[in-house]
Design an enzyme around this catalytic site. Sequence first.
Site, PDB file in Angstrom:
ATOM      1  N   ASP A   1      -2.467  -6.118   1.792  1.00 46.76           N
ATOM      2  CA  ASP A   1      -1.906  -7.018   3.188  1.00 46.76           C
ATOM      3  C   ASP A   1      -2.593  -7.555   3.790  1.00 46.76           C
ATOM      4  O   ASP A   1      -4.325  -7.375   3.463  1.00 46.76           O
ATOM      5  CB  ASP A   1      -1.508  -5.247   3.903  1.00 46.76           C
ATOM      6  CG  ASP A   1      -0.875  -5.754   4.419  1.00 46.76           C
ATOM      7  OD1 ASP A   1       0.019  -6.618   4.981  1.00 46.76           O
ATOM      8  OD2 ASP A   1       0.581  -4.727   4.524  1.00 46.76           O
TER       9      ASP A   1
ATOM     10  N   ASP B   1       9.102  -6.708   6.843  1.00 39.15           N
ATOM     11  CA  ASP B   1       9.538  -5.927   6.871  1.00 39.15           C
ATOM     12  C   ASP B   1      10.080  -5.838   7.682  1.00 39.15           C
ATOM     13  O   ASP B   1      10.383  -4.488   8.193  1.00 39.15           O
ATOM     14  CB  ASP B   1       7.924  -5.948   8.825  1.00 39.15           C
ATOM     15  CG  ASP B   1       5.997  -4.854   8.116  1.00 39.15           C
ATOM     16  OD1 ASP B   1       6.393  -5.207   6.877  1.00 39.15           O
ATOM     17  OD2 ASP B   1       5.191  -5.834   8.562  1.00 39.15           O
TER      18      ASP B   1
HETATM   19  C1  GLA Z   1       2.230  -4.272   7.386  1.00 35.52           C
HETATM   20  C2  GLA Z   1       3.286  -4.205   5.840  1.00 35.52           C
HETATM   21  C3  GLA Z   1       3.685  -2.366   5.884  1.00 35.52           C
HETATM   22  C4  GLA Z   1       3.002  -2.083   5.285  1.00 35.52           C
HETATM   23  C5  GLA Z   1       2.150  -1.965   6.963  1.00 35.52           C
HETATM   24  C6  GLA Z   1       0.059  -0.505   6.803  1.00 35.52           C
HETATM   25  O1  GLA Z   1       2.707  -4.563   8.394  1.00 35.52           O
HETATM   26  O2  GLA Z   1       3.761  -5.240   6.102  1.00 35.52           O
HETATM   27  O3  GLA Z   1       4.639  -2.877   3.936  1.00 35.52           O
HETATM   28  O4  GLA Z   1       2.403  -1.651   4.419  1.00 35.52           O
HETATM   29  O5  GLA Z   1       1.644  -2.996   7.234  1.00 35.52           O
HETATM   30  O6  GLA Z   1       0.112  -0.394   7.478  1.00 35.52           O
END
Ligand code: GLA
Length: 739
Positions: free
Chosen positions: A488, A558
């Site tokens: 990420d 997201d």
């Molecule tokens: C980001 C990602 C999510 C999740 C969060 C965790 O927002 O896109 O899918 O992994 O971080 O903190």
Amino acid sequence: MAEVWHDESAGVWLLEMPASCYAFGLAGDGTAIRHLHWGPRSQLAAIAGLAGEARAEPSSWERYRTWAAELPDEYVPWGGIRYDEPTLKADYPDGTRGVVLSFTGHRLTPLPAGMTLEVDLADPAYDLLATLHYRIYHGFDVLERWVTLRNDGPGPVHVRQALSANWWLPTRRDWRLRYLHGGWGAETQLAEANLVPGKLVLESRRGTTSHEFNPWFTLDADGAATEESGQVWSGELAWSGSWKLVYELTAAGRVHVCGGWNDFDAVYQLAPGEELTTPPFAALYTSGGFGAASREWHRWQLAHVLGRGDRTSMLTRPAWAPADEPESGAEQAAVSQLRPVLYNSWEATAFAVSHAGQERLAELAAELGIECFVVDDGWFRGRQNDRAGLGDWTVDRDKFPAGLTPLIKRVTDLGMRFGLWVEPEMVNPDSDLYREHPDWAYHFAGRTRSLHRNQQILNLARPDVAEWVFGTLDTLLTEHDIRFVKWDMNRHFSEPGWPEAAGRNPERIWVDHVRHLYAILDALRAAHPGVEFESCSGGGGRVDLGILGRVEQVWTSDNTDAWDRVLIQHGFSQAYTPQVMMAWVTDNPNWLTRRRLPLRFQFHSAMAGSLGIGADLNAWTATERAEAVELIAEYKAIRPVIQQGGLYRLASVGGAPFQANQYLAGDGSELVVLGWWGPAQCGSGLHRLRLAGLDPAATYRDASAGQEHQGGALMHEGLQLPTGIGNDFGSMLVRLTRL
Ligand code: GLA
């Protein structure tokens, strides 16, 4: 076959692809390289004729008139009488601030999967060499271009702009640009604009690809292209840092597109003997409309991009990287692996992960038919929320008293791969790493360090930091049977300083951060070949050909609302294959939009790409679980067609609140139609849905209804649909097999 033809007497090169070709030739006194053709296939003799016309250099009077100054040079250094967007801008040690390049030679290299042409240009007065690279692939209409600069002079050269390619479009009247824009939770929205005289610059200055714009485009002229037909030129950049694409309609009435690294705040100092290789900028031409353009991108990505490592040797291997580098795309031709059905607990648990909670979810997931179980954020030391912990990548013993191994064993015993979330480029000020190495984060000495999601970015351009990131992940993967990593990146750059490098080109971080990111991923993949990767950046903030060379899949957004996703996925599919597009079925109502949708609709929306589940399975009823078991089994049966078939966008939201995709197996034997209705409106129903790409004479049987249809009728009259009224958030999945 991909073939490169060279007519030495005419001074012409022609790159021949199955349905298109690209040509350029020597001009003037034989020192300039000028674009000649990019479009339908043509003969070398015809191109040589064009070259003859293009050869004459403009007179001084013609030069005075703007139009003649904008000759279609393949690569445009800023240095002489030129005022359009340059592709190269550099300064020499004696203060000369312009480059003049002349042709010196070329090389042709056959590859197992294609062919490379390299054209050497040099600035003889200063010993700066520029090699233009062209790569084509057997069976594909995609042409990749990039540039290598080498400083053979005695002093440093400051490169201020080095774009990867300059693409000249043929002369037409009105050009339409289609591109992808958006933001967090609303990535890859398809937009269009007509080019007007001047420049349109689409870019990222955020240090990463960005949610706001994606480096992909199509151009078509005079309103001629549709989803199904018409001439389309399309491009995609392989870079996961700040980038820019410039679409310019010059005073001479010609359109060119140039792009690559963003030159904003960027200077790259090339020491004597040093080389700099730009990222590849790929492009294609088709006469089959937007649908054919995206199908060509998808096919090529599956065959030559996904997980294929460093495609242009952009970086010499750092000392800490293992020796066996992955082979580059054109050397291999295997089709990439189908994606497993995945479970991710983020929306179910957020940071509240624990051994018992994850084990329970894993058991429920296994019963549904899940193949890869992923523990998201929250598993490491100090991570109770997003205010602390990033940087301290050891297991939180309060949540996992015996470490991760017992959970990994349980997941593996249940027949699933184990996956883990990391965000290795980041650090929270509240972490041991930051307390020990505050200088490892980007900052300007005299400025506040802006926080975003309570975190800062590690200066990956520093070799010691890059080595630490590699070592930390290498240890994690060595000590655990982890088979999947979700990588990420939850914030963009600010105060991109490196005070210790003051006076020693700290601006190179814009390029070196990403080059080191790629090197770390390449090295991890070489050291742990059984591990698969997902690129995530607060959703779909890092999706591009560069990262796709290092990962198997990406997190699309997201925003997991299944109706919003239909629109996001529509844009995504223009540029990237459904195989990499992760989509989860999550809780109802959706956490972001608060909308409730039928479980079947959620599944059908997520089945448009690579399927995952992100819901709290503890809350599902027996009926919901049974429905999920059935739908996941159905997905597995159609997965090869969805992930690797040809995608036809049959209807898109616009006139009617209905969208449908058709996926056709490579051999035409099978097809799947997925359709989604939004909120219905009286009078706007679509009654029949015309299919595409079928054999008109063949008979197709509906796998579940048992009905038979003629291919011709399906393409001409279409499938009968419900009217749409009363069908709010209804969905359909039709499977047809050719008899
Ligand atoms: C980001 C990602 C999510 C999740 C969060 C965790 O927002 O896109 O899918 O992994 O971080 O903190």
